[in-house]
Design a protein around this motif. Sequence first.
Motif, PDB file in Angstrom:
ATOM      1  N   PHE A 188       0.839  -1.198   0.000  1.00 48.15           N
ATOM      2  CA  PHE A 188       0.000   0.000   0.000  1.00 48.15           C
ATOM      3  C   PHE A 188       0.873   1.246   0.000  1.00 48.15           C
ATOM      4  CE2 PHE A 188      -4.006  -1.990   2.024  1.00 48.15           C
ATOM      5  CZ  PHE A 188      -4.613  -2.077   0.781  1.00 48.15           C
ATOM      6  N   VAL A 189       1.870   1.248   0.893  1.00 48.18           N
ATOM      7  CA  VAL A 189       2.765   2.393   1.042  1.00 48.18           C
ATOM      8  C   VAL A 189       3.595   2.589  -0.226  1.00 48.18           C
ATOM      9  CG1 VAL A 189       4.704   3.344   2.362  1.00 48.18           C
ATOM     10  CG2 VAL A 189       2.837   2.162   3.551  1.00 48.18           C
ATOM     11  N   VAL A 190       4.101   1.482  -0.793  1.00 47.25           N
ATOM     12  CA  VAL A 190       4.884   1.547  -2.031  1.00 47.25           C
ATOM     13  C   VAL A 190       4.039   2.127  -3.168  1.00 47.25           C
ATOM     14  CG1 VAL A 190       6.020   0.163  -3.816  1.00 47.25           C
ATOM     15  CG2 VAL A 190       6.459  -0.320  -1.400  1.00 47.25           C
ATOM     16  N   GLY A 191       2.791   1.649  -3.284  1.00 47.86           N
ATOM     17  CA  GLY A 191       1.905   2.135  -4.337  1.00 47.86           C
ATOM     18  C   GLY A 191       1.601   3.615  -4.199  1.00 47.86           C
ATOM     19  N   LEU A 192       1.367   4.072  -2.961  1.00 50.11           N
ATOM     20  CA  LEU A 192       1.087   5.484  -2.724  1.00 50.11           C
ATOM     21  C   LEU A 192       2.262   6.367  -3.127  1.00 50.11           C
ATOM     22  CD1 LEU A 192      -0.763   5.515   0.730  1.00 50.11           C
ATOM     23  CD2 LEU A 192      -1.646   6.391  -1.444  1.00 50.11           C
ATOM     24  N   PHE A 193       3.469   5.844  -2.959  1.00 49.84           N
ATOM     25  CA  PHE A 193       4.657   6.624  -3.290  1.00 49.84           C
ATOM     26  C   PHE A 193       4.938   6.623  -4.789  1.00 49.84           C
ATOM     27  CE2 PHE A 193       9.321   6.727  -3.981  1.00 49.84           C
ATOM     28  CZ  PHE A 193       9.578   8.010  -3.519  1.00 49.84           C
ATOM     29  N   TYR A 194       4.889   5.447  -5.415  1.00 47.16           N
ATOM     30  CA  TYR A 194       5.363   5.319  -6.793  1.00 47.16           C
ATOM     31  C   TYR A 194       4.320   5.664  -7.849  1.00 47.16           C
ATOM     32  CZ  TYR A 194       9.951   3.339  -5.847  1.00 47.16           C
ATOM     33  OH  TYR A 194      11.258   3.187  -5.462  1.00 47.16           O
ATOM     34  N   SER A 221       2.121  11.307   2.428  1.00 46.12           N
ATOM     35  CA  SER A 221       2.632  11.717   3.738  1.00 46.12           C
ATOM     36  C   SER A 221       1.535  11.671   4.796  1.00 46.12           C
ATOM     37  CB  SER A 221       3.200  13.142   3.662  1.00 46.12           C
ATOM     38  OG  SER A 221       4.301  13.186   2.784  1.00 46.12           O
ATOM     39  N   MET A 222       0.293  11.901   4.374  1.00 43.73           N
ATOM     40  CA  MET A 222      -0.833  11.823   5.298  1.00 43.73           C
ATOM     41  C   MET A 222      -1.280  10.386   5.513  1.00 43.73           C
ATOM     42  SD  MET A 222      -4.698  13.388   4.830  1.00 43.73           S
ATOM     43  CE  MET A 222      -5.067  12.264   3.462  1.00 43.73           C
ATOM     44  N   MET A 223      -1.265   9.592   4.442  1.00 44.14           N
ATOM     45  CA  MET A 223      -1.830   8.243   4.510  1.00 44.14           C
ATOM     46  C   MET A 223      -0.919   7.228   5.195  1.00 44.14           C
ATOM     47  SD  MET A 223      -4.860   8.332   3.419  1.00 44.14           S
ATOM     48  CE  MET A 223      -5.093   6.547   3.430  1.00 44.14           C
ATOM     49  N   ASN A 224       0.414   7.396   5.072  1.00 45.99           N
ATOM     50  CA  ASN A 224       1.335   6.402   5.635  1.00 45.99           C
ATOM     51  C   ASN A 224       1.123   6.154   7.122  1.00 45.99           C
ATOM     52  OD1 ASN A 224       2.468   5.937   3.140  1.00 45.99           O
ATOM     53  ND2 ASN A 224       4.240   7.241   3.467  1.00 45.99           N
ATOM     54  N   PRO A 225       1.057   7.210   7.974  1.00 47.86           N
ATOM     55  CA  PRO A 225       0.816   6.933   9.399  1.00 47.86           C
ATOM     56  C   PRO A 225      -0.550   6.319   9.662  1.00 47.86           C
ATOM     57  CG  PRO A 225       0.731   9.298   8.963  1.00 47.86           C
ATOM     58  CD  PRO A 225       1.273   8.643   7.725  1.00 47.86           C
ATOM     59  N   ILE A 226      -1.545   6.669   8.839  1.00 46.47           N
ATOM     60  CA  ILE A 226      -2.878   6.079   9.006  1.00 46.47           C
ATOM     61  C   ILE A 226      -2.832   4.591   8.695  1.00 46.47           C
ATOM     62  CG2 ILE A 226      -5.248   6.070   8.124  1.00 46.47           C
ATOM     63  CD1 ILE A 226      -4.950   9.081   7.627  1.00 46.47           C
ATOM     64  N   ILE A 227      -2.144   4.230   7.616  1.00 49.49           N
ATOM     65  CA  ILE A 227      -2.022   2.822   7.237  1.00 49.49           C
ATOM     66  C   ILE A 227      -1.352   2.024   8.342  1.00 49.49           C
ATOM     67  CG2 ILE A 227      -0.854   1.225   5.657  1.00 49.49           C
ATOM     68  CD1 ILE A 227      -1.267   3.350   3.452  1.00 49.49           C
ATOM     69  N   TYR A 228      -0.220   2.531   8.856  1.00 51.68           N
ATOM     70  CA  TYR A 228       0.499   1.790   9.892  1.00 51.68           C
ATOM     71  C   TYR A 228      -0.259   1.785  11.220  1.00 51.68           C
ATOM     72  CZ  TYR A 228       4.548   1.002   6.982  1.00 51.68           C
ATOM     73  OH  TYR A 228       5.382   0.563   5.978  1.00 51.68           O
ATOM     74  N   SER A 229      -1.009   2.853  11.503  1.00 53.97           N
ATOM     75  CA  SER A 229      -1.773   2.896  12.749  1.00 53.97           C
ATOM     76  C   SER A 229      -2.874   1.845  12.758  1.00 53.97           C
ATOM     77  CB  SER A 229      -2.393   4.292  12.945  1.00 53.97           C
ATOM     78  OG  SER A 229      -1.385   5.259  13.075  1.00 53.97           O
TER      79      SER A 229
END
Length: 318
Positions: free
Chosen positions: A247-253, A286-294
């Motif tokens: 998820f995080v990789v997709g959001l970045f790339y 930058s907003m979604m990454n902490p939400i995903i991990y939380s």
Amino acid sequence: MKMKNATITVSAFILQCAIESNQKTIMISALAFIYFISMFGNLLVILVIILNPQLHAPMYIYIGTLAVIDLANGSILIPKMLSVLLLSSSVVPYAASCVLQMFLFFHVEQLESFLLAFMAFDRYIAVIYPLQYTSKITNKNVSIGLLVLNIFAVISKMHILFLVTELSFCHTNILPFCFCDYATMVHVSCTDDPKYLIPLSSSLVIYGVFPLVFILISYSRIAIEALRISSAGGKSKVFSTCVTHLFVVGLFYIPLSLFYLLPGAGVTITRETYNIMFILGNAVPSMMNPIIYSFRNKEINKSIHTFFIGKSTPHYKV
């Protein structure tokens, strides 16, 4: 600005943030909301990782570093964008602000790209060579790797700073975007020498394509190994961890790929669309990454709950 031999001596750039006036309010509100959630979420993730000794482990060092990068990424771009849109503060000093923003943005983007590759390698070792994980992936090794990555990333970009100082501007000092971008500086300059764009293309391959290929190969190998696990619980655990990282990789790339590839493929994009793509493509992850991990990492979720409620929830195994 002074005219000298048909060359403009540039001391500042003007950011021409091409957002329609009827959409500025929406963009300003969206950016302010994204920035607030990003700052709050990433600071919270960093804080709970620091305060919880159980999270002083390699994977959580990576997650904490990602949160630091996301904090930096948002702070480099969003405040200036808000000032341009809200206050019409479109003039930025050349070296003190524009070049610095460009350099810092390159830096955090490169760090995040390689950090995601490091995280993929961490999961690869954990799944493929579980018995060797604790000896190979240690806090010390992870910290040294991140330090070396930072140093290498800074050194590798120094030549771009020298190239920027060589650029001369004959016609304009207006950049048609909400941010300072090296490629745009080259395009509005008087120079058509390919040597100014070759380093950018090389950097995109080294810091973008190579890490992405490594990530995809790593997770493909992990997926194959997970299918061999007989335990349904073990298989689910591996896939759950991989899905979170992907998820995080997709959001970045994905947004960055569209940002760079569509114009290169000859797709006509308005400046307004280009600006919106860039803004959302960099601000939203930058907003979604902490939400995903939380939500998807049980230990971080539990630590956040403990931080606010003041008592532990039942223990989860990772």
